[in-house]
Write an enzyme that holds these catalytic residues in place. Structure first.
Site, PDB file in Angstrom:
ATOM      1  N   HIS A  31      -2.327  -0.987  -3.528  1.00  0.00           N
ATOM      2  CA  HIS A  31      -3.583  -0.150  -3.297  1.00  0.00           C
ATOM      3  C   HIS A  31      -3.301   0.946  -4.333  1.00  0.00           C
ATOM      4  CE1 HIS A  31      -4.456  -1.727   0.896  1.00  0.00           C
ATOM      5  NE2 HIS A  31      -4.771  -2.670  -0.081  1.00  0.00           N
ATOM      6  N   ASP A  63      -4.633  -4.661   5.809  1.00  0.00           N
ATOM      7  CA  ASP A  63      -4.735  -5.561   4.595  1.00  0.00           C
ATOM      8  C   ASP A  63      -3.839  -6.348   4.068  1.00  0.00           C
ATOM      9  OD1 ASP A  63      -6.558  -6.353   2.267  1.00  0.00           O
ATOM     10  OD2 ASP A  63      -5.507  -4.990   1.178  1.00  0.00           O
ATOM     11  N   SER A  73       0.780  -1.324   0.163  1.00  0.00           N
ATOM     12  CA  SER A  73       0.031   0.003   0.066  1.00  0.00           C
ATOM     13  C   SER A  73       0.971   1.292  -0.034  1.00  0.00           C
ATOM     14  CB  SER A  73      -0.994  -0.129   1.281  1.00  0.00           C
ATOM     15  OG  SER A  73      -1.753   1.138   1.024  1.00  0.00           O
TER      16      SER A  73
END
Length: 364
Positions: A203, A299, A177
């Site tokens: 992401h 995540d 991310s």
């Protein structure tokens, strides 16, 4: 009372400056200390207010965002969140900004459209918070190592890995991310042309992943592309999840297949790292290596644990080399990590692990 995060917003649009200010000031832990219509004004305001985070428009008059960012990172490194338009040119410039040291980016808010504004406000606030805690790279110089890798030369920061490997079933599964675009580049550029296939969930919003893949494809010795639904996953290729879809690993007989899904976001993300990792646990098991890189939130942590339980060997980027030590920290805390590695050594450790896996990966 906790000190608020001070934010300086730089954008040539007064409307965007006003909207960003409204969003940031609505958060209890942050405030806009000043706004600037261009980088030259921003330069003076930085001296006056000493902000914790800068939000910076990509394209502005008098001095564009990239020129200013390059000077800023050389003279006064600080956390910067780029604000970019959803265009091909905007995505390319944003990726260059991340190379130059920007921590993260957001797309420009859609003025006059209230639908989705609450979600946008949450995303902007999350990115500002993460940026305020981020490790800013001092004088980043990505092109030397990347260009050397693309031309088969050895660079000190990213030595090429030349152990030729033959594998039709090994897979490298990567999730990242905040700070991930540069971390992924550093992992991929040393890999040899015949490395196992790499599947990546980063992401990133729609419109940016294609440019990201194209940029990496020009720097790496493996082929890098945005994943397409139903295509066969092949050695020597890296597949990046599109910004609008989850990427999953599937099987068709003996072959691995890329599967795209428009199912709802998981952990507020689509693509989600957990979704990719869980599909790898199900369909690849011990034939996969899991890698979780820099990023805020959690995540991928649960999915990496599932991969490990299915027999996969798992890696996490260490705290010292992360821009934001969120996802790796959660994965380590959950017990899903076999090896914690600095980013500079991640590729070597991945390939060494593959080479140690007996008859499933052979040197030639």
């Amino acid at each position: 009372m906790q000190k608020k995060i001070k934010v300086l917003c730089v954008d040539d649009s007064a409307l965007i400056r006003s909207l960003m200010t409204e969003i940031i000031n609505s958060q209890p832990d942050m405030e806009v200390c000043a706004t600037a219509p261009d980088p030259l004004v921003a330069r003076e305001l930085i001296k006056q207010h000493n902000p914790d985070v800068l939000t910076l428009d990509v394209e502005m008059p008098r001095m564009d965002g990239l020129d200013f960012l390059e000077k800023l990172m050389r003279l006064r490194p600080m956390p910067v969140v780029m604000v970019s338009s959803l265009t091909e040119r905007g995505s390319e410039i944003t990726l260059r900004a991340l190379e130059l040291g920007a921590v993260d980016f957001v797309t420009k808010p859609r003025v006059g459209i209230r639908d989705g504004m609450l979600e946008y406000a949450e995303k902007l606030a999350d990115k500002v918070r993460a940026a305020s805690r981020a490790r800013v790279r001092q004088n980043p110089q990505p092109h030397a190592a990347a260009a050397a890798a693309a031309h088969g030369q050895t660079a000190a920061a990213a030595p090429l890995i030349n152990n030729p490997l033959v594998s039709t079933e090994k897979l490298i599964i990567v999730g990242a991310s905040t700070g991930g675009t540069e971390a992924i580049r550093e992992v991929l550029t040393p890999l040899p042309p015949d490395a196992p296939a790499v599947l990546i969930a980063q992401h990133m919003p729609p419109g940016f992943t294609r440019s990201f893949a194209q940029r990496l494809n020009g720097l790496c010795r493996i082929s890098v592309k945005e994943a397409e639904h139903g295509e066969r996953v092949l050695p020597g290729h890296a597949y990046i999840a599109p910004g609008h879809a989850h990427l999953l690993l599937a099987r068709s007989g003996a072959n691995y297949i890329a599967h795209l899904s428009d199912d709802p976001p998981v952990n507020r993300h689509r693509p989600s790292v957990d979704v990719l990792f869980r599909s790898a646990a199900q369909h690849a098991g011990k034939n996969a290596l899991g890698v979780i890189l820099t990023g805020m939130g959690r995540d991928g942590a649960a999915g990496l644990l599932e991969m490990k339980k299915a027999g996969a060997y798992t890696f996490a980027q260490d705290e010292a080399s992360c821009v934001v030590f969120g996802m790796p920290r959660e994965a380590i805390a959950m017990g899903g990590v076999d090896d914690v590695a600095p980013l500079s050594d991640m590729s070597r450790r991945i390939m060494a692990r593959l080479a140690s896996m007996g008859d499933r990966v052979q040197r030639v």
